[in-house]
Design a protein around this motif. Sequence first.
Motif, PDB file in Angstrom:
ATOM      1  N   ALA A   1     -13.073  23.055  46.433  1.00  0.00           N
ATOM      2  CA  ALA A   1     -12.765  22.939  47.751  1.00  0.00           C
ATOM      3  C   ALA A   1     -11.714  23.518  48.157  1.00  0.00           C
ATOM      4  N   PRO A   2     -11.666  24.375  49.439  1.00  0.00           N
ATOM      5  CA  PRO A   2     -10.701  25.173  49.860  1.00  0.00           C
ATOM      6  C   PRO A   2      -9.489  24.293  50.298  1.00  0.00           C
ATOM      7  N   PRO A   3      -8.224  25.012  50.473  1.00  0.00           N
ATOM      8  CA  PRO A   3      -7.180  24.037  50.802  1.00  0.00           C
ATOM      9  C   PRO A   3      -7.336  23.716  52.107  1.00  0.00           C
ATOM     10  N   SER A   4      -6.773  22.481  52.234  1.00  0.00           N
ATOM     11  CA  SER A   4      -6.738  21.818  53.403  1.00  0.00           C
ATOM     12  C   SER A   4      -5.519  21.065  53.964  1.00  0.00           C
TER      13      SER A   4
ATOM     14  N   ALA B   1     -20.633  21.505  48.984  1.00  0.00           N
ATOM     15  CA  ALA B   1     -19.291  21.451  49.567  1.00  0.00           C
ATOM     16  C   ALA B   1     -18.686  20.163  49.746  1.00  0.00           C
ATOM     17  N   ASN B   2     -19.403  19.041  50.398  1.00  0.00           N
ATOM     18  CA  ASN B   2     -19.127  17.986  50.585  1.00  0.00           C
ATOM     19  C   ASN B   2     -18.572  17.039  49.540  1.00  0.00           C
ATOM     20  N   GLN B   3     -19.198  17.491  48.342  1.00  0.00           N
ATOM     21  CA  GLN B   3     -19.015  16.606  47.186  1.00  0.00           C
ATOM     22  C   GLN B   3     -17.700  17.168  46.397  1.00  0.00           C
TER      23      GLN B   3
ATOM     24  N   ASP C   1     -14.389  15.284  45.957  1.00  0.00           N
ATOM     25  CA  ASP C   1     -13.584  15.233  44.645  1.00  0.00           C
ATOM     26  C   ASP C   1     -11.953  15.638  44.953  1.00  0.00           C
ATOM     27  N   ALA C   2     -12.006  16.753  45.835  1.00  0.00           N
ATOM     28  CA  ALA C   2     -10.627  17.288  46.114  1.00  0.00           C
ATOM     29  C   ALA C   2      -9.536  16.414  46.789  1.00  0.00           C
ATOM     30  N   TRP C   3     -10.278  15.467  47.615  1.00  0.00           N
ATOM     31  CA  TRP C   3      -9.610  14.482  48.493  1.00  0.00           C
ATOM     32  C   TRP C   3      -8.922  13.281  47.522  1.00  0.00           C
ATOM     33  N   ASN C   4      -9.741  13.138  46.708  1.00  0.00           N
ATOM     34  CA  ASN C   4      -9.695  11.712  45.948  1.00  0.00           C
ATOM     35  C   ASN C   4      -8.769  12.107  44.760  1.00  0.00           C
TER      36      ASN C   4
END
Length: 284
Positions: A278-281, A235-237, A241-244
Amino acid sequence: MLVFALCVKPDLRHTRLRAQSSVLWPTWNTSVVAEAELLYMPFLEHQLGVLEALDAEAVDVPERLAYAASEKGRMGSRVFKAPGLFRRIRMTYFDGGESLQVFNSLWYPDFAKVDAPLLGIDLLCFGAQRKLLCVVDAQPPGGRDSAKSFGVPHDASRLAAIRDAAPDLAGEVSGRWYEDNRFFSPQMLYSRFEEAGIDGVRNTLFPCFKAYLDAYVEIVENAPVNDARSATNRANQAAYDAWNADRDPAHRLFKSYFGDDFADAYVHDYLFALAHEAPPSEDR
């Protein structure tokens, strides 16, 4: 594409990994522009040697993402894995002649490796003035404070010693290039080499890169294995990935060289392949 293929000369180094690759994959011995220097090719070659020592295995990359070419340049990409240590090691070399040279790589530890950081490598040389931007960093996938949530934080003393011994690599990150520093570690190597120029890449960055890579691999090798934490690390990885993927400054570059469709697929399907998990944030 054939024109670029003819530029590649046989190279017997790293033969096991190379045997599984296309002729269109680096290492290239000449640039698309004959007089241009493949500035970061020694870094790629050294990394291939480290992968050989780790008994790394090549992972198939879709042909549409493995190689791209236009009148302005070419880009070759590969993925490797080292079972039990690294689930994914991606490497990209972008050759745009005198106007652009890039080596980019990201090392993802196995999900069961508790608190093992990712390794991000981003080396650029661009523009008529040959401006430089060089980043090498062992990054906690959950951000700067993520180690506090684990019982066994990794020992970064060797990484810190490498940075401390090279003041030219202890620069401050500019918001012009990176929107947020949440994934950067205090041990990051960062420089624009505004005074040393290309000599700084050859004489300072390259030896420090080799030492940093060795220290990083040792950290991951020594990181404890805890299968119970695999889901958390995955989940962290994925969040990393999603943030980047949402902020990758290279997306516009890919569009300008290879078109919108390629740029979108390359960022989301190759560079940051877990982003879709990754879930929406609100933070994204």
